[in-house]
Design a protein around this motif. Structure first.
Motif, mmCIF file in Angstrom:
data_model
loop_
_atom_site.group_PDB
_atom_site.id
_atom_site.type_symbol
_atom_site.label_atom_id
_atom_site.label_comp_id
_atom_site.label_asym_id
_atom_site.label_seq_id
_atom_site.Cartn_x
_atom_site.Cartn_y
_atom_site.Cartn_z
ATOM 1 N N ARG A 8 -15.406 12.925 -10.386
ATOM 2 C CA ARG A 8 -14.278 12.388 -10.056
ATOM 3 C C ARG A 8 -14.460 10.972 -9.302
ATOM 4 N NH1 ARG A 8 -11.033 17.614 -7.480
ATOM 5 N NH2 ARG A 8 -10.484 18.540 -9.539
ATOM 6 N N TYR A 250 -0.174 5.000 -1.335
ATOM 7 C CA TYR A 250 -0.806 5.881 -2.304
ATOM 8 C C TYR A 250 -1.371 7.113 -1.748
ATOM 9 C CZ TYR A 250 0.276 2.608 -5.909
ATOM 10 O OH TYR A 250 1.100 1.885 -6.957
ATOM 11 N N VAL A 251 -2.161 6.770 -0.648
ATOM 12 C CA VAL A 251 -2.979 7.713 0.122
ATOM 13 C C VAL A 251 -1.821 9.189 0.577
ATOM 14 C CG1 VAL A 251 -4.225 8.378 2.235
ATOM 15 C CG2 VAL A 251 -4.565 6.183 0.824
ATOM 16 N N GLU A 253 1.128 9.582 -0.725
ATOM 17 C CA GLU A 253 1.741 10.166 -1.946
ATOM 18 C C GLU A 253 0.559 11.197 -2.515
ATOM 19 O OE1 GLU A 253 3.595 8.713 -5.825
ATOM 20 O OE2 GLU A 253 1.683 7.833 -5.624
ATOM 21 N N ARG A 254 -0.540 10.857 -2.513
ATOM 22 C CA ARG A 254 -1.696 11.930 -2.926
ATOM 23 C C ARG A 254 -1.624 13.116 -2.183
ATOM 24 N NH1 ARG A 254 -7.405 9.948 -5.369
ATOM 25 N NH2 ARG A 254 -8.190 11.812 -6.168
ATOM 26 N N LEU A 255 -1.409 12.989 -0.883
ATOM 27 C CA LEU A 255 -1.673 14.020 0.191
ATOM 28 C C LEU A 255 -0.476 14.959 0.128
ATOM 29 C CD1 LEU A 255 -3.162 12.474 3.116
ATOM 30 C CD2 LEU A 255 -4.203 13.897 1.823
ATOM 31 N N PRO A 258 0.234 15.814 -4.514
ATOM 32 C CA PRO A 258 -0.609 15.514 -5.380
ATOM 33 C C PRO A 258 -0.791 15.757 -6.963
ATOM 34 C CG PRO A 258 -1.138 17.910 -4.119
ATOM 35 C CD PRO A 258 0.253 16.999 -3.720
ATOM 36 N N TRP A 259 0.369 16.724 -7.321
ATOM 37 C CA TRP A 259 0.645 17.015 -8.646
ATOM 38 C C TRP A 259 1.041 15.597 -9.310
ATOM 39 C CZ3 TRP A 259 3.764 18.684 -4.769
ATOM 40 C CH2 TRP A 259 5.195 18.050 -4.681
ATOM 41 N N HIS A 260 1.998 14.905 -8.752
ATOM 42 C CA HIS A 260 2.288 13.737 -9.300
ATOM 43 C C HIS A 260 1.486 12.763 -9.534
ATOM 44 C CE1 HIS A 260 5.210 10.595 -10.332
ATOM 45 N NE2 HIS A 260 4.815 9.768 -9.489
ATOM 46 N N SER A 261 0.364 12.562 -8.667
ATOM 47 C CA SER A 261 -0.737 11.475 -8.852
ATOM 48 C C SER A 261 -1.714 12.252 -9.952
ATOM 49 C CB SER A 261 -1.738 11.720 -7.571
ATOM 50 O OG SER A 261 -0.827 11.316 -6.548
ATOM 51 N N LYS A 262 -1.583 13.433 -10.173
ATOM 52 C CA LYS A 262 -2.519 13.695 -11.322
ATOM 53 C C LYS A 262 -1.705 13.538 -12.601
ATOM 54 C CE LYS A 262 -4.930 17.727 -8.954
ATOM 55 N NZ LYS A 262 -5.042 18.943 -8.663
ATOM 56 N N ARG A 265 -2.281 9.939 -13.274
ATOM 57 C CA ARG A 265 -3.614 9.330 -13.925
ATOM 58 C C ARG A 265 -3.596 9.961 -15.318
ATOM 59 N NH1 ARG A 265 -5.101 11.345 -8.903
ATOM 60 N NH2 ARG A 265 -6.018 13.071 -9.595
#
Length: 269
Positions: A8, A250-251, A253-255, A258-262, A265
């Motif tokens: 990763r 973005y950080v 959002e990822r915290l 997290p499902w949306h960031s995945k 990607r």
């Protein structure tokens, strides 16, 4: 699990490099052309300083620039916090009440027709040179995109999921918490990224009109002293501040989702 972490990390570094390298190449090429043009043309620094001079003089004045950066950052964060509070309150009220939607939406759109360039000096007259006029200007500039993003996100809620909760006896508030709110968060973070860049610009503009400290008033003073190099050095700091806050979204959002960031990607692969 231990084998997946390095993969990763490597994939994240590759993605970051793939995204950043083309932009960096263009920026470096433009700066090189700028430096060569100013040096070859012997342009006066008061008119157009070279990138190297901006860097050199900005570094020499780093203490003063930093002392003015802190008030700008504080005003930006405070004003944007007020903006987010107002935007969330308005979006939730509008989502719960169709009547208020019809009543408030035209007013929200009309609020964006107010020329900030004319209102900002009046804020100084009404509220002085403190932090309050800056907070109001930032909130006026940024609350609209966040509010519209949230309203649009609420409207994107899966109708089948809502009907399922309703069939299970969930009231409107539970439907909002379990379905409508999570559905709106991706749109919220998109609007957040737009709003935070406007927030920095709004703070600079409010300080430019009148303030005791901040990058905006620093630029105005340096402009009046014909220190174009220091004006541009402050512009570089402002851009760095905006980019840093933009990346922090973005950080967050990822915290938070997290499902949306995945999902994002996986779409970009």
């Amino acid at each position: 699990m231990p084998k997946t972490v390095p993969r990763r990390t490597i994939r994240g570094v590759k993605t970051a490099l793939t995204t950043l390298v083309p932009s960096l190449v263009i920026v470096i090429a433009l700066l090189a052309a700028w430096q060569i043009a100013v040096t070859a043309g012997q342009v006066q620094p008061a008119i157009l300083p070279s990138p190297w001079r901006i860097l050199e003089q900005g570094w020499n004045a780093r203490d003063t620039i930093w002392a003015n950066t802190i008030p700008t950052l504080q005003a930006t964060l405070l004003g944007f916090a007020v903006s987010l509070t107002v935007a969330w309150a308005l979006a939730i009220v509008i989502d719960f009440s169709p009547w208020l939607r019809q009543a408030l939406m035209p007013l929200l759109v009309a609020s964006q027709t107010i020329p900030i360039i004319a209102i900002a000096p009046l804020m100084i007259i009404w509220f002085g040179f403190g932090v309050l006029p800056k907070v109001i200007v930032i909130a006026l500039v940024t609350f609209f995109p966040v509010t519209v993003g949230l309203i649009d996100g609420f409207n994107r809620t899966d109708r089948e999921a809502t009907n399922l909760l309703r069939s299970m006896g969930a009231n409107r508030w539970k439907q909002f918490i379990y379905v409508r709110l999570p559905s709106a968060l991706p749109s919220f973070f998109t609007a957040l990224r737009i709003g935070i860049t406007y927030a920095v610009t709004g703070a600079i503009f409010a300080e430019y009109v009148g303030a005791q400290q901040g990058l905006g008033i620093y630029m105005a003073l340096m402009k009046n002293s014909f220190r174009t190099d220091l004006v541009l050095a402050a512009v570089v700091v402002t851009a760095t501040l905006s980019i840093s806050l933009f990346l922090l979204t973005y950080v967050a959002e990822r915290l938070i989702i997290p499902w949306h960031s995945k999902e994002r990607r996986s779409r970009n692969v």
